[in-house]
Motif scaffolding. Structure first.
Motif, PDB file in Angstrom:
ATOM      1  N   PRO A 180       1.035 -10.620   2.859  1.00 17.21           N
ATOM      2  CA  PRO A 180       2.025  -9.583   2.542  1.00 17.21           C
ATOM      3  C   PRO A 180       2.168  -9.299   1.067  1.00 17.21           C
ATOM      4  O   PRO A 180       2.262  -8.159   0.648  1.00 17.21           O
ATOM      5  CB  PRO A 180       3.338 -10.140   3.117  1.00 17.21           C
ATOM      6  CG  PRO A 180       2.917 -11.126   4.118  1.00 17.21           C
ATOM      7  CD  PRO A 180       1.598 -11.658   3.687  1.00 17.21           C
ATOM      8  N   LYS A 181       2.136 -10.370   0.263  1.00 17.43           N
ATOM      9  CA  LYS A 181       2.398 -10.143  -1.144  1.00 17.43           C
ATOM     10  C   LYS A 181       1.302  -9.326  -1.791  1.00 17.43           C
ATOM     11  O   LYS A 181       1.556  -8.410  -2.580  1.00 17.43           O
ATOM     12  CB  LYS A 181       2.527 -11.488  -1.862  1.00 17.43           C
ATOM     13  CG  LYS A 181       3.532 -11.436  -2.990  1.00 17.43           C
ATOM     14  CD  LYS A 181       3.523 -12.659  -3.832  1.00 17.43           C
ATOM     15  CE  LYS A 181       3.990 -13.879  -3.090  1.00 17.43           C
ATOM     16  NZ  LYS A 181       4.035 -15.075  -3.956  1.00 17.43           N
ATOM     17  N   SER A 182       0.061  -9.597  -1.442  1.00 20.45           N
ATOM     18  CA  SER A 182      -1.014  -8.842  -2.084  1.00 20.45           C
ATOM     19  C   SER A 182      -1.029  -7.399  -1.603  1.00 20.45           C
ATOM     20  O   SER A 182      -1.357  -6.486  -2.357  1.00 20.45           O
ATOM     21  CB  SER A 182      -2.365  -9.497  -1.862  1.00 20.45           C
ATOM     22  OG  SER A 182      -2.469 -10.001  -0.582  1.00 20.45           O
ATOM     23  N   PHE A 183      -0.642  -7.214  -0.322  1.00 19.83           N
ATOM     24  CA  PHE A 183      -0.580  -5.839   0.151  1.00 19.83           C
ATOM     25  C   PHE A 183       0.467  -5.050  -0.616  1.00 19.83           C
ATOM     26  O   PHE A 183       0.246  -3.920  -1.037  1.00 19.83           O
ATOM     27  CB  PHE A 183      -0.270  -5.816   1.647  1.00 19.83           C
ATOM     28  CG  PHE A 183       0.036  -4.445   2.155  1.00 19.83           C
ATOM     29  CD1 PHE A 183       1.314  -4.097   2.565  1.00 19.83           C
ATOM     30  CD2 PHE A 183      -0.951  -3.481   2.201  1.00 19.83           C
ATOM     31  CE1 PHE A 183       1.592  -2.833   3.021  1.00 19.83           C
ATOM     32  CE2 PHE A 183      -0.677  -2.214   2.658  1.00 19.83           C
ATOM     33  CZ  PHE A 183       0.599  -1.894   3.064  1.00 19.83           C
ATOM     34  N   LEU A 184       1.624  -5.688  -0.837  1.00 18.44           N
ATOM     35  CA  LEU A 184       2.683  -4.968  -1.540  1.00 18.44           C
ATOM     36  C   LEU A 184       2.289  -4.674  -2.968  1.00 18.44           C
ATOM     37  O   LEU A 184       2.569  -3.595  -3.502  1.00 18.44           O
ATOM     38  CB  LEU A 184       3.966  -5.790  -1.498  1.00 18.44           C
ATOM     39  CG  LEU A 184       4.665  -5.755  -0.141  1.00 18.44           C
ATOM     40  CD1 LEU A 184       5.826  -6.712  -0.130  1.00 18.44           C
ATOM     41  CD2 LEU A 184       5.139  -4.350   0.151  1.00 18.44           C
ATOM     42  N   SER A 185       1.621  -5.634  -3.591  1.00 16.09           N
ATOM     43  CA  SER A 185       1.248  -5.380  -4.983  1.00 16.09           C
ATOM     44  C   SER A 185       0.234  -4.259  -5.066  1.00 16.09           C
ATOM     45  O   SER A 185       0.299  -3.409  -5.964  1.00 16.09           O
ATOM     46  CB  SER A 185       0.709  -6.648  -5.632  1.00 16.09           C
ATOM     47  OG  SER A 185      -0.508  -7.005  -5.036  1.00 16.09           O
ATOM     48  N   ARG A 186      -0.677  -4.196  -4.088  1.00 13.87           N
ATOM     49  CA  ARG A 186      -1.636  -3.104  -4.105  1.00 13.87           C
ATOM     50  C   ARG A 186      -0.948  -1.773  -3.859  1.00 13.87           C
ATOM     51  O   ARG A 186      -1.292  -0.755  -4.473  1.00 13.87           O
ATOM     52  CB  ARG A 186      -2.694  -3.322  -3.019  1.00 13.87           C
ATOM     53  CG  ARG A 186      -3.751  -4.311  -3.405  1.00 13.87           C
ATOM     54  CD  ARG A 186      -4.763  -4.469  -2.281  1.00 13.87           C
ATOM     55  NE  ARG A 186      -5.843  -5.345  -2.674  1.00 13.87           N
ATOM     56  CZ  ARG A 186      -5.783  -6.661  -2.613  1.00 13.87           C
ATOM     57  NH1 ARG A 186      -4.707  -7.249  -2.177  1.00 13.87           N
ATOM     58  NH2 ARG A 186      -6.807  -7.387  -2.998  1.00 13.87           N
TER      59      ARG A 186
ATOM     60  N   SER B 296       1.178   3.717  -5.550  1.00 16.31           N
ATOM     61  CA  SER B 296       2.193   4.766  -5.421  1.00 16.31           C
ATOM     62  C   SER B 296       3.316   4.608  -6.407  1.00 16.31           C
ATOM     63  O   SER B 296       4.393   5.130  -6.205  1.00 16.31           O
ATOM     64  CB  SER B 296       2.739   4.765  -4.000  1.00 16.31           C
ATOM     65  OG  SER B 296       3.047   3.448  -3.608  1.00 16.31           O
ATOM     66  N   ASN B 297       3.058   3.890  -7.467  1.00 19.22           N
ATOM     67  CA  ASN B 297       4.074   3.717  -8.489  1.00 19.22           C
ATOM     68  C   ASN B 297       4.399   5.054  -9.135  1.00 19.22           C
ATOM     69  O   ASN B 297       3.524   5.877  -9.364  1.00 19.22           O
ATOM     70  CB  ASN B 297       3.534   2.740  -9.536  1.00 19.22           C
ATOM     71  CG  ASN B 297       4.607   2.271 -10.469  1.00 19.22           C
ATOM     72  OD1 ASN B 297       5.781   2.544 -10.238  1.00 19.22           O
ATOM     73  ND2 ASN B 297       4.191   1.597 -11.502  1.00 19.22           N
ATOM     74  N   GLU B 298       5.673   5.248  -9.443  1.00 18.47           N
ATOM     75  CA  GLU B 298       6.072   6.569  -9.913  1.00 18.47           C
ATOM     76  C   GLU B 298       5.482   6.912 -11.260  1.00 18.47           C
ATOM     77  O   GLU B 298       5.166   8.052 -11.542  1.00 18.47           O
ATOM     78  CB  GLU B 298       7.595   6.638  -9.999  1.00 18.47           C
ATOM     79  CG  GLU B 298       8.271   6.557  -8.663  1.00 18.47           C
ATOM     80  CD  GLU B 298       8.394   7.918  -8.027  1.00 18.47           C
ATOM     81  OE1 GLU B 298       8.259   8.029  -6.814  1.00 18.47           O
ATOM     82  OE2 GLU B 298       8.613   8.877  -8.779  1.00 18.47           O
TER      83      GLU B 298
END
Lengths: 120, 246
Positions: free
Chosen positions: B69-75, B80-82
Motif C-alpha cells: 500500500p505504501k509504495s502505491f500511495l507514494s507513486r 497526481s500531485n497538484e
C-alpha cells in the motif's frame, strides 16, 4: 486460410490466476477476441454460400444465419472447454460479439450463391 | 407479380463475377498502396513523453494490487500531485496541443492522404459501374423488400412492375462494398485500410490525445482503491504445491 487454422489452435489463456481478483492478460485477450471475430466471419461466409445453394429465401435465410451464429458460439465454447472465464472476461463476449458483423458478408454470399444456382 | 424471371447466363459471367473480382483486387491494391505510402513521421518528443507517462499511469492502475500500500500511495502522489505531478495539466495548456496538431502540415497531409486513398477508388469504381452496367437487371436478392426500396435498388430499370427483388448492378456494387469487408479482414490480416468505421474511430481519437487523456488518467488513478493481493498468494502457492506433491 492458414492464418485461420493457426489462430484457432492457439487460443491463449488470458486469466491464469484463480484469485479473488481476476487478472487478465490484455494481449492474450485481444488475441482471443480476434480469433472469435475471424471464426464468425468465416462461418458467416460459408453459411451464406450454403443458404444460397439450398435456396432459402426471405425469412428462412435469416433464421439460418442465426442458426449458423449459434453453432459458431457453441463451437467456440466447446473449444474453450466450457470454462469460458479462463479465456474471455464475460459470457457475453464469446456469445454475442460480432453477431451482427457477419450479417453483410452472409447476405452477399447468400445472394451470390442463390443467383448462380437458381436464377442463371 | 411473383413470376420468376430467367436471366441470361452472360450476365452472371460478365457482370457479377467480374465486379466482385474487381472489388477484391482493388481492395488488395489499396491495402498495399497505403502500406507503401505510409510516410514515416518523426514523432514529436513532447507528445511521445506524454504518451509514455499515460502508459505508466495505466500500468500503475492495472497492477495496483500487487504492490504494498505504501509504495502505491507514494507513486500515486507522484503522478497526481497538484504542484509538480506529471499528470496535472493546467487549463491554459490544454488548448495548445490540439491547435498545434491541426495546424501541423504533416499531420494534415497524412489525414488527407488517408481520406483520399479511401474515397478515390470507391468513386472511380462506382462511376465505372454506372457507366457500363446500367439499364438491366443484374441479380435477384433472396429476400423480399418493400416498395420503398425500389428507387434505391432498381435505378436503371424503368419497369415499375418488376419485383423489387430484382436489382440492378448498382445495388450489387453496394452489397459487395459492405460484404467484402469481412472477407478482407480474413485475407489481409487485421490491419487493412478498407474498413471505414475503424478509420473514423482512429480519426476521432487522434486530436484529443494529449490533453484529455491526461485528465482522464488522473481521475482514474484517484479512484483506484488499493487492495493488496499478496497475502492471498501464499495460500494459493501452498495449495498448488500440495497438489503437486500428491
Amino acid at each position: 486460410m492458414t492464418g485461420h487454422s493457426d489462430s484457432s489452435s492457439s487460443e491463449k489463456k488470458s486469466n491464469e490466476e484463480m484469485n479473488d481478483v481476476p487478472v487478465f492478460s490484455a494481449e492474450n485477450m485481444q488475441n482471443n477476441m480476434k480469433v472469435i471475430y475471424y471464426s464468425r466471419t468465416f462461418m458467416s461466409i460459408i453459411g451464406g454460400v450454403i443458404a444460397g445453394i439450398l435456396g432459402f429465401t426471405g425469412f428462412m435465410g435469416f433464421v439460418f444465419y442465426f442458426l449458423v451464429m449459434t453453432i459458431t458460439s457453441i463451437g467456440l465454447i466447446a473449444k474453450a472447454k466450457f470454462s469460458v472465464h479462463l479465456y474471455v472476461d464475460s459470457w457475453n463476449r464469446i456469445i454475442l460479439d460480432g453477431f451482427m458483423g457477419g450479417l453483410m458478408s452472409f447476405v452477399l454470399f447468400w445472394t451470390f450463391a442463390y443467383d448462380i444456382v437458381h436464377i442463371f | 407479380m411473383a413470376e420468376d424471371l430467367v436471366l441470361d447466363t452472360a450476365i452472371r459471367d460478365w457482370v457479377l463475377i467480374p465486379l466482385s473480382v474487381v472489388m477484391v483486387l482493388i481492395g488488395i491494391l489499396r491495402y498495399f498502396v497505403s502500406k507503401l505510402m505510409r510516410s514515416s513521421q518523426v514523432p514529436d518528443p513532447k507528445i511521445v513523453k506524454e504518451g509514455q507517462v499515460i502508459v505508466r499511469a495505466r500500468n500503475l492502475r492495472a497492477a495496483a494490487n500487487f504492490i504494498p500500500p505504501k509504495s502505491f500511495l507514494s507513486r500515486r502522489v507522484y503522478f497526481s500531485n497538484e504542484e509538480n505531478g506529471l499528470l496535472f495539466v493546467p487549463k491554459g495548456q490544454t488548448q495548445n496541443a490540439q491547435a498545434q496538431m491541426f495546424s501541423d502540415p504533416n499531420m494534415a497531409m497524412d489525414m488527407m492522404k488517408k481520406n483520399l486513398s479511401m474515397i478515390i477508388p470507391q468513386t472511380l469504381t462506382f462511376a465505372w459501374v454506372n457507366f457500363f452496367f446500367s439499364g438491366f437487371v443484374a441479380a435477384k436478392i433472396p429476400f423480399p423488400l418493400t416498395q420503398r426500396f425500389r428507387s434505391m435498388l432498381q435505378n436503371g430499370i424503368d419497369l415499375s412492375t418488376v419485383d423489387v427483388s430484382y436489382v440492378s448492378s448498382r445495388s450489387w456494387y453496394f452489397l459487395n462494398l459492405f460484404g467484402l469487408r469481412g472477407l478482407f479482414s480474413l485475407i489481409l490480416g487485421e490491419e487493412n485500410a478498407t474498413d471505414d468505421t475503424q478509420r473514423m474511430m482512429q480519426m476521432s481519437g487522434f486530436g484529443f490525445d494529449p490533453s484529455k487523456s491526461l485528465g482522464a488518467e488522473k481521475d482514474g488513478l484517484d479512484i483506484v482503491q488499493h487492495e493488496w493481493a499478496l497475502p492471498k498468494f501464499e495460500h494459493r502457492a501452498e495449495a498448488v504445491l500440495k497438489k503437486l506433491i500428491r
